[in-house]
Design an enzyme around this catalytic site. Sequence first.
Site, mmCIF file in Angstrom:
data_model
loop_
_atom_site.group_PDB
_atom_site.id
_atom_site.type_symbol
_atom_site.label_atom_id
_atom_site.label_comp_id
_atom_site.label_asym_id
_atom_site.label_seq_id
_atom_site.Cartn_x
_atom_site.Cartn_y
_atom_site.Cartn_z
ATOM 1 N N VAL A 43 6.630 7.881 10.876
ATOM 2 C CA VAL A 43 6.862 8.946 9.896
ATOM 3 C C VAL A 43 6.044 8.668 8.635
ATOM 4 C CG1 VAL A 43 8.572 10.189 8.527
ATOM 5 C CG2 VAL A 43 9.174 9.320 10.808
ATOM 6 N N LYS A 44 5.193 9.612 8.291
ATOM 7 C CA LYS A 44 4.290 9.462 7.151
ATOM 8 C C LYS A 44 4.944 10.076 5.911
ATOM 9 C CE LYS A 44 -0.738 9.807 6.589
ATOM 10 N NZ LYS A 44 -1.936 10.504 7.140
ATOM 11 N N ILE A 45 5.125 9.234 4.886
ATOM 12 C CA ILE A 45 5.880 9.611 3.683
ATOM 13 C C ILE A 45 4.984 9.519 2.449
ATOM 14 C CG2 ILE A 45 7.838 8.962 2.216
ATOM 15 C CD1 ILE A 45 8.786 9.981 4.860
#
Length: 217
Positions: free
Chosen positions: A86-88
Amino acid sequence: MKFFIDTANLDQIKEAEELGILDGVTTNPSLMAKEGITGEKNILNHYLNICKIVNGDVSAEVISTNLKQMIKEGEVLANLHPQIVVKIPMIKDGVKALKYFNDVNIKTNCTLIFSAGQALLAAKAGATYVSPFIGRLDDVSNDGLVLIEEIRGIYDNYNFNTQILAASIRHSMHIINCAKIGADVMTGPLSSILGLLKHPLTDIGLAKFLSDYKKGN
């Protein structure tokens, strides 16, 4: 050093995979749009198609900027496939989201890192990867490689497990220099990776070998 390709183009991902050196893929909404992939259902399906090609981590970016929605989006992405990371974004609620996902054993990639302080916060919150954008720093007359050096030093001082994922790679020398500094991962376009193959002396040497072989037959 791990090699990731920064694209949503399936043909380019396949070509990199066929080289035998591909460890993962990074994407973002801009790269998806470039390939004409729009709409949540189509985007999620495209992530699955990417995961079928590469046997490694695939970064999938949330588009929300508040904690509740980032968690909701991130959980959907993480449940899509075991390879999804998951890219935050590096914002206040993003740091909170990193901590949440770390606590529930969901891998994360903190993106849009432009300072050592941001990278330190992301590591403290438990990010799996941080993505310093070295090419974009170069664009505004800052040396992106210096940032990689600073982050490497800080992480080594305190034994952080967070991996430095050098992003916004523009050319092959970016890759070489990041490898010298000790970046854990690079992500860039296929052209930058293929550029590592090229050297005029290789071409000259091969042409000479082939020429000499033909003379003897």
